[in-house]
Design a protein around this motif. Structure first.
Motif, PDB file in Angstrom:
ATOM      1  N   ARG A   1       0.844  -1.201   0.000  1.00 45.99           N
ATOM      2  CA  ARG A   1       0.000   0.000   0.000  1.00 45.99           C
ATOM      3  C   ARG A   1       0.879   1.252   0.000  1.00 45.99           C
ATOM      4  NH1 ARG A   1      -4.705  -1.214   4.364  1.00 45.99           N
ATOM      5  NH2 ARG A   1      -5.916   0.073   2.938  1.00 45.99           N
TER       6      ARG A   1
ATOM      7  N   SER B   1       2.791  -0.553   4.057  1.00 43.88           N
ATOM      8  CA  SER B   1       2.300  -1.798   4.667  1.00 43.88           C
ATOM      9  C   SER B   1       1.918  -2.792   3.572  1.00 43.88           C
ATOM     10  CB  SER B   1       1.100  -1.521   5.567  1.00 43.88           C
ATOM     11  OG  SER B   1       0.009  -1.015   4.816  1.00 43.88           O
TER      12      SER B   1
ATOM     13  N   ASP C   1       1.341   3.467   2.182  1.00 46.81           N
ATOM     14  CA  ASP C   1       2.075   3.734   3.427  1.00 46.81           C
ATOM     15  C   ASP C   1       3.184   2.715   3.676  1.00 46.81           C
ATOM     16  OD1 ASP C   1       0.691   1.458   4.119  1.00 46.81           O
ATOM     17  OD2 ASP C   1      -0.443   2.368   5.766  1.00 46.81           O
TER      18      ASP C   1
END
Length: 247
Positions: free
Chosen positions: A54, A58, A56
């Motif tokens: 993702r 993660s 971010d």
């Protein structure tokens, strides 16, 4: 409503990473993307595993990849207790490449086995270390040693492996291209994908939607581990990596 996923692995089986956008998350948590390099379970070859990254940083671990309402709707199945993305979210897709490459080598080896044993195929299953092809023949008339030697001749020759498209009409005019006894290639799109081996497809040409290596030499050393009788007119050949064990 069935979604359409651009299956980029059909054009380039070596794409280990691509970027994609989430189209939807179904009621079972399956993630559908606008494009993917994850192969979906089909034709005896298991679907890919890997992860989606993702924005971010993660990750969402993917435990399986399957088709949905149509062959063009590809669903990425997250592992248990993974977070789910939102429609419209951008993701980076990474397949488990070592596993996929084993499957590509094995799947190509199965095509070579159908050249060495030119009989109707009644079943097949590709796996990372032990694959099988079932043939409709009453008496094998082969030994593990003979088939292994002929397979390794084709591997050592390093024949090119490539795909090309023909029309459904061309396939209908050349029914011998279909090696499976009971399963016909999906029709309706107007085109059939052939996997070809050898210069000008002189070694083999057959409909297949799977992933394969670029040349037979990439398969590496393989052998027939076992020839089993599975019914009056069915013989199962098991392909394994490595040299034929000494008797």
């Amino acid at each position: 409503m069935a979604y359409m996923t651009n299956a980029v692995f059909r054009d380039d089986a070596y794409l280990t990473e691509v970027d994609a956008t989430v189209l939807a998350v179904n009621d079972r948590g399956g993630i559908i993307l606008d494009r993917t390099n994850f192969y979906a379970t089909s034709g005896g070859q298991p679907g890919d595993t890997g992860f989606l990254t993702r924005g971010d940083g993660s990750r969402i671990a993917i435990a399986a990849t399957v088709t949905g309402e149509t062959k063009n709707e590809i669903i990425h199945v997250p592992a248990i207790d993974q977070p789910l993305p939102e429609p419209g979210e951008k993701l980076a897709l990474s397949i488990d490449w070592p596993r996929r490459h084993l499957l590509m080598r094995m799947h190509t080896a199965c095509h070579l086995l159908s050249v060495v044993c030119p009989f109707p195929i009644t079943g097949a299953a590709v796996a990372e270390d032990d694959s099988r092809v079932d043939f409709d023949l009453p008496d094998a008339g082969f030994t593990k040693e003979e088939v292994t030697a002929r397979l390794m001749e084709l591997v050592a020759a390093d024949h090119p492996v490539f795909t090309r498209l023909i029309t459904e009409e061309e396939l209908a005019a050349n029914p011998g291209l279909v090696k499976s006894k009971n399963v016909r290639p999906p029709v309706g799109t107007g085109q059939i994908r052939l996997v070809c081996i050898g210069e000008n497809a002189l070694i083999d040409s057959q409909p297949c939607g799977g992933t394969h290596v670029r040349a037979t030499g990439e398969i590496g050393e393989i052998h027939i581990g076992k020839i089993e009788k599975k019914g009056r007119e069915n013989r199962r050949f098991r392909i394994r990596f490595g040299a034929l064990p000494a008797q």
